[in-house]
Motif scaffolding. Structure first.
Motif, short mmCIF file in Angstrom:
data_model
loop_
_atom_site.label_atom_id
_atom_site.label_comp_id
_atom_site.label_asym_id
_atom_site.label_seq_id
_atom_site.Cartn_x
_atom_site.Cartn_y
_atom_site.Cartn_z
N ARG A 112 70.62 -38.09 64.31
CA ARG A 112 69.95 -38.29 62.86
C ARG A 112 70.73 -39.15 62.19
NH1 ARG A 112 73.74 -36.58 58.76
NH2 ARG A 112 75.56 -35.71 59.73
N ARG A 164 70.16 -35.87 70.95
CA ARG A 164 69.54 -35.49 69.54
C ARG A 164 70.31 -36.44 68.80
NH1 ARG A 164 66.86 -31.13 69.38
NH2 ARG A 164 67.20 -30.80 67.21
N GLY A 216 71.90 -32.96 57.72
CA GLY A 216 70.45 -32.92 58.01
C GLY A 216 70.35 -32.52 59.51
N LEU A 217 69.10 -32.48 59.99
CA LEU A 217 68.75 -31.80 61.47
C LEU A 217 68.56 -32.96 62.22
CD1 LEU A 217 66.30 -28.91 60.65
CD2 LEU A 217 68.73 -28.85 61.23
N ALA A 218 69.38 -33.03 63.29
CA ALA A 218 69.14 -33.95 64.42
C ALA A 218 67.77 -33.64 65.08
CB ALA A 218 70.31 -33.91 65.52
N VAL A 219 67.07 -34.80 65.56
CA VAL A 219 65.87 -34.69 66.26
C VAL A 219 65.92 -35.05 67.86
CG1 VAL A 219 64.56 -35.14 64.07
CG2 VAL A 219 65.03 -37.05 65.58
#
Length: 114
Positions: free
Chosen positions: A65, A63, A73-76
């Motif tokens: 970001r 994951r 922020g959200l990790a993708v």
């Protein structure tokens, strides 16, 4: 300081989370990066000795970001791999040198999940 960026602009980093190959726990690092054709590239100064490289070689699902230290922020999800193709290593090294004045190490590619 990133070359060509105002001192008033917060420096952006890539935050990479791998799964610990021994613990199974998430492990996050902050690292310099470049973006090229929708993929992100980072460089492991310690090459294959870096713990995070060993983690992603065991499990390529990661994951990440991108942002400043004080941003939340959200990790993708993504897939990570070490880059061995000489032409791609050269292209990424050139981008890292232009941005940071440094590119010595093992190139790692991060491909965001579709």
């Amino acid at each position: 300081m990133v070359q060509g960026v105002s001192p008033d602009t917060p420096e952006r980093f890539l935050y990479l989370t791998t799964t610990g190959r021994v613990s199974g726990q998430p492990r996050t690092i902050e690292i310099w990066f470049v973006e090229r054709m929708g993929r992100y590239y980072i460089i492991a100064e310690r090459r294959e000795k870096a713990q995070w490289v060993q983690n992603l070689e065991r499990d390529s699902a990661v994951r990440f970001r991108v942002g400043a230290r004080d941003e939340v922020g959200l990790a993708v999800p993504a897939k990570a791999r070490t880059v061995r193709e000489p032409d791609l290593v050269a292209a990424v090294s050139s981008l890292m040198n232009a941005k940071y004045g440094w590119s010595d190490g093992l190139v790692v590619e991060i491909l965001p999940a579709p």
